[in-house]
Write an enzyme that holds these catalytic residues in place. Sequence first.
Site, PDB file in Angstrom:
ATOM      1  N   HIS A   1       1.480   5.335  -1.629  1.00 16.93           N
ATOM      2  CA  HIS A   1       1.282   6.574  -2.446  1.00 16.93           C
ATOM      3  C   HIS A   1       2.282   7.001  -3.074  1.00 16.93           C
ATOM      4  CE1 HIS A   1      -2.858   6.816  -0.718  1.00 16.93           C
ATOM      5  NE2 HIS A   1      -2.340   6.131   0.242  1.00 16.93           N
ATOM      6  N   LEU A   2       2.207   7.206  -4.310  1.00 20.82           N
ATOM      7  CA  LEU A   2       3.426   7.560  -5.258  1.00 20.82           C
ATOM      8  C   LEU A   2       3.047   9.059  -5.840  1.00 20.82           C
ATOM      9  CD1 LEU A   2       5.011   4.502  -7.223  1.00 20.82           C
ATOM     10  CD2 LEU A   2       6.076   5.924  -5.201  1.00 20.82           C
ATOM     11  N   ARG A   3       1.948   9.527  -5.851  1.00 20.25           N
ATOM     12  CA  ARG A   3       1.385  10.718  -6.486  1.00 20.25           C
ATOM     13  C   ARG A   3       1.830  10.968  -7.963  1.00 20.25           C
ATOM     14  NH1 ARG A   3      -1.325  10.841  -2.018  1.00 20.25           N
ATOM     15  NH2 ARG A   3      -0.344  11.809  -0.054  1.00 20.25           N
TER      16      ARG A   3
ATOM     17  N   HIS B   1     -10.296   0.827   2.093  1.00 17.81           N
ATOM     18  CA  HIS B   1     -10.052   1.912   3.202  1.00 17.81           C
ATOM     19  C   HIS B   1     -11.276   1.569   4.167  1.00 17.81           C
ATOM     20  CE1 HIS B   1      -8.681   5.779   4.771  1.00 17.81           C
ATOM     21  NE2 HIS B   1      -9.822   5.598   5.371  1.00 17.81           N
TER      22      HIS B   1
ATOM     23  N   LYS C   1      -9.046  -0.417  -5.627  1.00 11.20           N
ATOM     24  CA  LYS C   1      -9.443   0.171  -4.329  1.00 11.20           C
ATOM     25  C   LYS C   1     -10.604   0.864  -4.099  1.00 11.20           C
ATOM     26  CE  LYS C   1      -7.888   2.466  -0.626  1.00 11.20           C
ATOM     27  NZ  LYS C   1      -6.757   2.429   0.125  1.00 11.20           N
TER      28      LYS C   1
ATOM     29  N   HIS D   1       3.176  14.833   1.480  1.00  6.81           N
ATOM     30  CA  HIS D   1       2.493  15.932   1.286  1.00  6.81           C
ATOM     31  C   HIS D   1       3.509  16.768   1.641  1.00  6.81           C
ATOM     32  CE1 HIS D   1      -1.972  14.532   1.351  1.00  6.81           C
ATOM     33  NE2 HIS D   1      -1.367  13.542   2.182  1.00  6.81           N
TER      34      HIS D   1
ATOM     35  N   ALA E   1      -3.882  14.507   5.839  1.00 12.89           N
ATOM     36  CA  ALA E   1      -3.689  13.049   6.319  1.00 12.89           C
ATOM     37  C   ALA E   1      -2.324  12.437   5.627  1.00 12.89           C
ATOM     38  CB  ALA E   1      -4.671  12.400   6.480  1.00 12.89           C
TER      39      ALA E   1
ATOM     40  N   ASP F   1       1.448   2.579   3.726  1.00 17.02           N
ATOM     41  CA  ASP F   1       0.708   3.950   3.235  1.00 17.02           C
ATOM     42  C   ASP F   1       1.473   5.071   3.362  1.00 17.02           C
ATOM     43  OD1 ASP F   1      -1.609   5.316   2.764  1.00 17.02           O
ATOM     44  OD2 ASP F   1      -2.369   5.177   4.729  1.00 17.02           O
TER      45      ASP F   1
ATOM     46  N   ASN G   1      -5.448   7.153  -5.764  1.00 21.39           N
ATOM     47  CA  ASN G   1      -5.941   8.529  -5.397  1.00 21.39           C
ATOM     48  C   ASN G   1      -5.392   9.693  -5.953  1.00 21.39           C
ATOM     49  OD1 ASN G   1      -4.178   8.149  -3.553  1.00 21.39           O
ATOM     50  ND2 ASN G   1      -5.267   9.186  -2.030  1.00 21.39           N
TER      51      ASN G   1
ATOM     52  N   HIS H   1      -4.276  -0.795   6.126  1.00 22.84           N
ATOM     53  CA  HIS H   1      -3.751   0.055   7.303  1.00 22.84           C
ATOM     54  C   HIS H   1      -4.756  -0.101   8.483  1.00 22.84           C
ATOM     55  CE1 HIS H   1      -6.624   2.563   5.219  1.00 22.84           C
ATOM     56  NE2 HIS H   1      -5.710   3.066   4.415  1.00 22.84           N
TER      57      HIS H   1
ATOM     58  N   LEU I   1      -4.796   8.994   8.178  1.00 18.82           N
ATOM     59  CA  LEU I   1      -5.861   8.293   8.307  1.00 18.82           C
ATOM     60  C   LEU I   1      -5.760   7.015   7.818  1.00 18.82           C
ATOM     61  CD1 LEU I   1      -8.424  11.019   6.877  1.00 18.82           C
ATOM     62  CD2 LEU I   1      -8.300  10.196   9.288  1.00 18.82           C
TER      63      LEU I   1
ATOM     64  N   HIS J   1       0.985  -1.105  -0.047  1.00 15.75           N
ATOM     65  CA  HIS J   1      -0.167  -0.108   0.081  1.00 15.75           C
ATOM     66  C   HIS J   1       0.973   1.353   0.107  1.00 15.75           C
ATOM     67  CE1 HIS J   1      -3.710   2.234   1.519  1.00 15.75           C
ATOM     68  NE2 HIS J   1      -2.900   3.209   1.218  1.00 15.75           N
TER      69      HIS J   1
HETATM   70  O1  DOR Z   1      -3.001   9.258   5.980  1.00 14.99           O
HETATM   71  C1  DOR Z   1      -3.586   9.017   4.939  1.00 14.99           C
HETATM   72  N1  DOR Z   1      -3.229   9.755   3.344  1.00 14.99           N
HETATM   73  N2  DOR Z   1      -4.573   8.250   4.540  1.00 14.99           N
HETATM   74  C2  DOR Z   1      -5.164   7.939   3.287  1.00 14.99           C
HETATM   75  O2  DOR Z   1      -6.020   6.884   3.151  1.00 14.99           O
HETATM   76  C3  DOR Z   1      -4.903   8.634   2.102  1.00 14.99           C
HETATM   77  C4  DOR Z   1      -3.424   9.188   2.102  1.00 14.99           C
HETATM   78  C5  DOR Z   1      -2.968  10.206   1.342  1.00 14.99           C
HETATM   79  O3  DOR Z   1      -3.243  10.070   0.082  1.00 14.99           O
HETATM   80  O4  DOR Z   1      -2.394  11.279   1.541  1.00 14.99           O
HETATM   81 ZN    ZN Z   2      -3.340   5.286   1.770  1.00 14.91          ZN
END
Ligand code: DOR
Ligand code: ZN
Length: 347
Positions: A16-18, A137, A100, A252, A264, A248, A42, A175, A220, A14
Site C-alpha cells: 500500500h503506497l497511498r 483478499h 484486486k 496509517h 487495520a 502488505d 484501495n 497475506h 487484516l 503486495h
Molecule cells: O491490514 C490491512 N490494511 N489489511 C488490508 O487488507 C488493507 C490494509 C490497508 O489498506 O490499510
Molecule cells: Zn493489503
Amino acid sequence: MTERLTIPRPDDWHLHLRDGAMLEAVLPETARHFARAIVMPNLVPPVVTGADARAYRDRILAALPEGADFTPLMTLYLTEQTDPEDVARAAASGLVTAVKLYPAGATTNSASGVRDFDKVRPVLEKMAEIGLPLCVHGEVTDAEIDIFDREAVFIDRVLDPIRRATPGLRVVMEHITTADGVDYVKSQDRDMGGTITTHHLIINRNHILAGGIRPHYYCLPVAKRETHRLALRAAVTGGDARFFLGTDSAPHVDAAKETGCGCAGCFTATNTMSLLAHVFEEEGALDRLEGFAARHGPAFYGLPVNEATLTLEKQADPVRFPEKIESGDGPVTVFDPGFPVHWRVAQ
Ligand code: DOR
Ligand code: ZN
C-alpha cells in the site's frame, strides 16, 4: 555463522503506497530496498479503470526520489461494474499487472468491492483468457463469521468455487494467515500462488491482545493463533515456489491507529528485509530467503528476476530502525518486532 547474504534485489508483491503526502513519505522506504511492488488500488476513490491506474502510476513515478530504481506494478480494483474490455486494454498495454478482489466491507476502503460474485464472472473469464492474475483478499465479511475464521471460511465459500468455475484463472491468495490457507495453496496447481507478510511470520494474536491492546499489531487478516504462525514459517522456508513475499505494508498515521476504533495495517516497509533475514536465520533457512523474496514472485508473474542485488549483513549490535517516519499527514509507526534484530541492509 553466516554474516553476509547477497540476493537478487527483492520485490514486494503486495504493497500500500497511498497517495499525496503519505505516498511521498512511504515510497522512499520501499524504493530503497525493493525493485518492484504490486501496488494496491484501495485509494479513496479506488483505482478502478485503466485511466485511474495510469494517473496513479504517474503520481507514484513523480514521487520517486531522484535516482531510485523502482517500478510500480499497477492493479485495478475489481467492482461489480468493472468493464472486461477496459481491463483487457490496460493489461495489453502493460499498464496493469493484476486485478484486486476485495469482498465488499472486508477491510480498509473496500466498500466498493464485490458483493455478488456472479456479477464479476465476465471479468474473471476475460482475465483467464488473457492470463491476467487475480489478487484476492481472502476473508468473508459476514458479520456472523468469527473474525479468526474468516479466512478459512472464505476458502470454502468463495475461493474454491471461483477456482472451479474459472479454469485457467491465475489467482494469488494474498497475506495468508492460516494453516488452512497454506494447505489450500499447496493443494492447487501452478496457477495459484500465495503471498505472506513479514509481520504474520512474527506475531500471533497474543501479541495484539495479551497484556494490553497493541493497535500497531492490528491488521487484516488479523494474526491468528501460534500454530498458524508456525505453518506460515514452514511455508516460507520450505522452498515451495508458490509462496512469495507480499508485505502488505499499510501505513496509517498514529492518530488513526491509536484510537477507539483503530485502522487495520502494519507498516513494515522500512525494516522488512532485516526482519526476514532474522526469521529465516532463526529457522535455519537463510538460503531460502532468496527464493521467497526475489525469485518465486517473478516466476509466478512471468517477469525476470532482478539483476541488481541486495546485501544483508549481520552486525554485533542491534540495528536501530526509526520508531516512526514522518508524513505530511502525521507520524507513522514502524512495525516493532519486539526483539533485537542484527541484520541490516548494506546495499
Ligand atoms: O491490514 C490491512 N490494511 N489489511 C488490508 O487488507 C488493507 C490494509 C490497508 O489498506 O490499510
Ligand atoms: Zn493489503
